[in-house]
Design a protein around this motif. Structure first.
Motif, PDB file in Angstrom:
ATOM      1  N   ALA A  14     -10.397  25.716  32.052  1.00 41.29           N
ATOM      2  CA  ALA A  14     -11.757  25.854  31.527  1.00 41.29           C
ATOM      3  C   ALA A  14     -11.926  27.194  30.816  1.00 41.29           C
ATOM      4  O   ALA A  14     -12.582  27.274  29.766  1.00 41.29           O
ATOM      5  N   SER A  15     -11.329  28.237  31.368  1.00 43.60           N
ATOM      6  CA  SER A  15     -11.393  29.556  30.727  1.00 43.60           C
ATOM      7  C   SER A  15     -10.756  29.516  29.347  1.00 43.60           C
ATOM      8  O   SER A  15     -11.290  30.083  28.386  1.00 43.60           O
ATOM      9  N   ALA A  16      -9.615  28.849  29.250  1.00 47.06           N
ATOM     10  CA  ALA A  16      -8.941  28.724  27.952  1.00 47.06           C
ATOM     11  C   ALA A  16      -9.844  28.000  26.954  1.00 47.06           C
ATOM     12  O   ALA A  16      -9.965  28.412  25.793  1.00 47.06           O
ATOM     13  N   ALA A  17     -10.477  26.929  27.397  1.00 53.97           N
ATOM     14  CA  ALA A  17     -11.351  26.161  26.510  1.00 53.97           C
ATOM     15  C   ALA A  17     -12.567  26.987  26.077  1.00 53.97           C
ATOM     16  O   ALA A  17     -12.975  26.939  24.905  1.00 53.97           O
ATOM     17  N   LEU A  18     -13.133  27.778  26.989  1.00 56.88           N
ATOM     18  CA  LEU A  18     -14.302  28.594  26.660  1.00 56.88           C
ATOM     19  C   LEU A  18     -13.949  29.768  25.743  1.00 56.88           C
ATOM     20  O   LEU A  18     -14.816  30.268  25.028  1.00 56.88           O
ATOM     21  N   LEU A  19     -12.703  30.196  25.776  1.00 59.78           N
ATOM     22  CA  LEU A  19     -12.300  31.298  24.908  1.00 59.78           C
ATOM     23  C   LEU A  19     -12.228  30.887  23.435  1.00 59.78           C
ATOM     24  O   LEU A  19     -12.365  31.735  22.552  1.00 59.78           O
ATOM     25  N   VAL A  20     -12.063  29.614  23.153  1.00 62.81           N
ATOM     26  CA  VAL A  20     -11.958  29.165  21.753  1.00 62.81           C
ATOM     27  C   VAL A  20     -13.250  29.453  20.984  1.00 62.81           C
ATOM     28  O   VAL A  20     -13.198  30.108  19.930  1.00 62.81           O
ATOM     29  N   PRO A  21     -14.419  29.030  21.462  1.00 61.78           N
ATOM     30  CA  PRO A  21     -15.627  29.380  20.700  1.00 61.78           C
ATOM     31  C   PRO A  21     -15.896  30.884  20.706  1.00 61.78           C
ATOM     32  O   PRO A  21     -16.432  31.418  19.726  1.00 61.78           O
ATOM     33  N   TRP A  22     -15.520  31.580  21.764  1.00 58.34           N
ATOM     34  CA  TRP A  22     -15.711  33.030  21.816  1.00 58.34           C
ATOM     35  C   TRP A  22     -14.876  33.707  20.719  1.00 58.34           C
ATOM     36  O   TRP A  22     -15.342  34.634  20.060  1.00 58.34           O
ATOM     37  N   MET A  23     -13.659  33.222  20.497  1.00 64.25           N
ATOM     38  CA  MET A  23     -12.827  33.777  19.436  1.00 64.25           C
ATOM     39  C   MET A  23     -13.473  33.544  18.067  1.00 64.25           C
ATOM     40  O   MET A  23     -13.403  34.403  17.186  1.00 64.25           O
ATOM     41  N   ALA A  24     -14.108  32.395  17.892  1.00 65.32           N
ATOM     42  CA  ALA A  24     -14.791  32.109  16.630  1.00 65.32           C
ATOM     43  C   ALA A  24     -15.959  33.077  16.424  1.00 65.32           C
ATOM     44  O   ALA A  24     -16.157  33.591  15.319  1.00 65.32           O
ATOM     45  N   VAL A  25     -16.710  33.350  17.483  1.00 63.81           N
ATOM     46  CA  VAL A  25     -17.814  34.307  17.398  1.00 63.81           C
ATOM     47  C   VAL A  25     -17.282  35.685  17.015  1.00 63.81           C
ATOM     48  O   VAL A  25     -17.827  36.364  16.143  1.00 63.81           O
ATOM     49  N   LEU A  26     -16.203  36.108  17.672  1.00 64.89           N
ATOM     50  CA  LEU A  26     -15.623  37.416  17.359  1.00 64.89           C
ATOM     51  C   LEU A  26     -15.124  37.478  15.927  1.00 64.89           C
ATOM     52  O   LEU A  26     -15.295  38.494  15.245  1.00 64.89           O
ATOM     53  N   ALA A  27     -14.512  36.404  15.458  1.00 60.06           N
ATOM     54  CA  ALA A  27     -13.986  36.377  14.089  1.00 60.06           C
ATOM     55  C   ALA A  27     -15.097  36.576  13.065  1.00 60.06           C
ATOM     56  O   ALA A  27     -14.885  37.186  12.014  1.00 60.06           O
ATOM     57  N   VAL A  28     -16.277  36.090  13.383  1.00 59.02           N
ATOM     58  CA  VAL A  28     -17.395  36.168  12.444  1.00 59.02           C
ATOM     59  C   VAL A  28     -18.182  37.474  12.603  1.00 59.02           C
ATOM     60  O   VAL A  28     -18.714  38.004  11.625  1.00 59.02           O
ATOM     61  N   THR A  29     -18.238  38.022  13.807  1.00 58.29           N
ATOM     62  CA  THR A  29     -19.138  39.149  14.058  1.00 58.29           C
ATOM     63  C   THR A  29     -18.482  40.522  14.127  1.00 58.29           C
ATOM     64  O   THR A  29     -19.168  41.528  13.932  1.00 58.29           O
ATOM     65  N   LEU A  30     -17.188  40.599  14.412  1.00 62.44           N
ATOM     66  CA  LEU A  30     -16.561  41.920  14.534  1.00 62.44           C
ATOM     67  C   LEU A  30     -16.408  42.582  13.174  1.00 62.44           C
ATOM     68  O   LEU A  30     -16.094  41.917  12.186  1.00 62.44           O
ATOM     69  N   PRO A  31     -16.615  43.898  13.127  1.00 64.65           N
ATOM     70  CA  PRO A  31     -16.423  44.600  11.849  1.00 64.65           C
ATOM     71  C   PRO A  31     -14.940  44.662  11.486  1.00 64.65           C
ATOM     72  O   PRO A  31     -14.066  44.551  12.358  1.00 64.65           O
ATOM     73  N   GLY A  32     -14.659  44.843  10.211  1.00 58.80           N
ATOM     74  CA  GLY A  32     -13.281  44.918   9.730  1.00 58.80           C
ATOM     75  C   GLY A  32     -12.586  46.213  10.130  1.00 58.80           C
ATOM     76  O   GLY A  32     -11.375  46.267  10.247  1.00 58.80           O
ATOM     77  N   THR A  33     -13.356  47.258  10.349  1.00 58.84           N
ATOM     78  CA  THR A  33     -12.801  48.543  10.762  1.00 58.84           C
ATOM     79  C   THR A  33     -13.669  49.117  11.875  1.00 58.84           C
ATOM     80  O   THR A  33     -14.814  48.722  12.048  1.00 58.84           O
ATOM     81  N   ALA A  34     -13.092  50.058  12.598  1.00 63.39           N
ATOM     82  CA  ALA A  34     -13.841  50.709  13.675  1.00 63.39           C
ATOM     83  C   ALA A  34     -13.283  52.107  13.901  1.00 63.39           C
ATOM     84  O   ALA A  34     -12.092  52.353  13.707  1.00 63.39           O
TER      85      ALA A  34
END
Length: 128
Positions: A14-34
Motif C-alpha cells: 500500500a505504501s508503494a501504491a501511495l507513493l506513486v501519486p506523491w511522486m507526481a505531486v513532487l514532480a509538479v511542485t518542487l522547484p528546479g533548483t534549491a
C-alpha cells in the motif's frame, strides 16, 4: 504465512501504491533548483555511512557472521543512492564526468555488496 508478516507486506504494498501519486505531486511542485544549507555535511555523512557499511560488512564477513548479509544489503543501497545523487546533482562538463566515474566505482561496491547479501552465508558455530 503469519498474520503479522502478511499485514506487514500488505502495508508495504500500500505504501508503494501511495507513493506513486506523491511522486507526481513532487514532480509538479518542487522547484528546479534549491539553496541547501550544510551541503558538505550531507555529502560527507553519506560517504561516512558508505564507509561504515563497507567496514561492518568486511568485519562481519571475515568473522563468518551471517549478519554480513544484512549490512551488505544496506551498503549496496547506500552505494546506489550515492551514485544517483552524484549524477543528478552534478553540473555538466568535468563535474558530470567526475560524478559518472564515481558512480561506476559505487556501482562496483553495490554489486559486490549485493553478491555478499545474496550469498548463502555460512554461519560459524563455536563450541563452548
Amino acid at each position: 504465512m503469519s498474520g503479522w508478516r502478511k499485514w506487514t507486506l500488505i502495508l508495504l504494498g500500500a505504501s508503494a501504491a501511495l507513493l506513486v501519486p506523491w511522486m507526481a505531486v513532487l514532480a509538479v511542485t518542487l522547484p528546479g533548483t534549491a539553496r541547501v544549507h550544510h551541503w558538505s555535511l550531507a555529502w560527507i555523512g553519506l560517504d561516512v555511512l558508505l564507509a561504515t557499511g563497507c567496514a561492518a560488512t568486511a568485519l562481519l564477513g571475515l568473522r563468518g557472521d551471517a549478519r554480513a548479509r544484512l549490512t551488505a544489503s544496506a551498503t549496496a543501497s547506500v552505494a546506489v543512492l550515492d551514485a544517483w545523487l552524484d549524477i543528478t546533482t552534478a553540473h555538466s562538463g568535468p563535474a558530470l564526468l567526475q560524478a559518472l566515474a564515481c558512480a561506476v566505482a559505487e556501482g562496483v561496491v553495490a554489486g559486490v555488496c549485493a553478491g555478499v547479501a545474496l550469498s548463502e552465508g555460512h554461519r560459524r558455530t563455536e563450541c563452548r
